[in-house]
Design a protein around this motif. Structure first.
Motif, mmCIF file in Angstrom:
data_model
loop_
_atom_site.group_PDB
_atom_site.id
_atom_site.type_symbol
_atom_site.label_atom_id
_atom_site.label_comp_id
_atom_site.label_asym_id
_atom_site.label_seq_id
_atom_site.Cartn_x
_atom_site.Cartn_y
_atom_site.Cartn_z
ATOM 1 N N VAL A 1 7.230 87.938 52.407
ATOM 2 C CA VAL A 1 7.726 87.473 53.705
ATOM 3 C C VAL A 1 6.310 87.240 54.410
ATOM 4 N N ARG B 1 4.652 83.916 53.288
ATOM 5 C CA ARG B 1 5.550 82.843 53.578
ATOM 6 C C ARG B 1 5.556 82.545 54.973
ATOM 7 N N HIS B 2 5.969 83.457 55.782
ATOM 8 C CA HIS B 2 6.097 82.961 57.322
ATOM 9 C C HIS B 2 4.759 83.144 58.059
ATOM 10 N N LYS B 3 3.795 83.869 57.568
ATOM 11 C CA LYS B 3 2.628 83.788 58.450
ATOM 12 C C LYS B 3 2.660 84.068 59.856
ATOM 13 N N PRO B 4 3.267 85.336 60.101
ATOM 14 C CA PRO B 4 3.343 85.589 61.542
ATOM 15 C C PRO B 4 1.982 85.764 62.279
#
Length: 197
Positions: free
Chosen positions: A149, A152-155
């Motif tokens: 996660v 994939r999302h690279k917050p």
């Protein structure tokens, strides 16, 4: 009629798209190996010492021939992808957290879970060792989901600044400068105004 391939990749894009394919396959193999091990444990219920030893051999084969090679390929390709971006991603907080999770959990889980399997093989029974192995496998699956996660999302994680996915702001050109007036121009303008009067 000639058709143009306007959606195809052009040259000079580096190795990124070539590294993504084996990286994704490695992640899928690693995560699939963990899930397969969990499914075998849920379905297979050993009763004798020989069956417990057979279970340990199957689980060890899954990790040796699927999970660990897949993880190795994914990590190598990930490091090469970091190099493709000139290590710019290393400055991102999500990347540091992701690498910290991997560096801490992978060696600990490997030693812990392999030790539990060895104890089951030696004693020929599950008991506490099997319970501890199940806990380690659960932690490994949850850790893999968290890492996937994050990747994939690279917050942003409250990190200011522009990310690599955002375009660079357009550079504003300086305003055009009017040509300097010669000292005689005001005199000619005043003379023309007087003539008109």
């Amino acid at each position: 009629m000639v058709y143009q391939n306007i959606h195809g990749r052009t040259g000079g894009r580096g190795l990124r798209h070539w590294l993504l394919i084996p990286k994704l396959l490695g992640i899928a193999t690693y995560f699939g190996g963990l899930v397969a091990a969990a499914a075998i444990i849920l379905v297979f219920k050993p009763e004798t010492a020989g069956q417990w030893r057979d279970l340990t051999q199957v689980l060890r084969a899954i990790f040796v021939f699927a999970a660990i090679p897949g993880l190795t390929v994914a990590m190598i390709c990930g490091l090469l992808l970091l190099r493709q971006h000139n290590w710019a991603l290393w400055r991102m907080r999500w990347m540091k957290i992701k690498l910290a999770i991997l560096l801490i959990t992978l060696p600990v889980l490997h030693l812990f879970m392999s030790g539990r399997l060895e104890r089951i093989r030696e004693t020929g029974e599950g008991g506490t060792a099997m319970t501890q192995f199940n806990i380690g496998l659960t932690v490994a699956i949850v850790t893999a989901i968290v890492v996937i996660v994050l990747g994939r999302h690279k917050p942003r994680l409250r990190q200011p600044g522009r990310t690599l996915a955002q375009p660079r702001p357009p550079q504003q050109s300086p305003p055009p400068q009017s040509p300097p007036q010669s000292p005689t121009e005001p005199h000619h303008a005043a003379a023309s105004e007087g003539a008109q009067a």
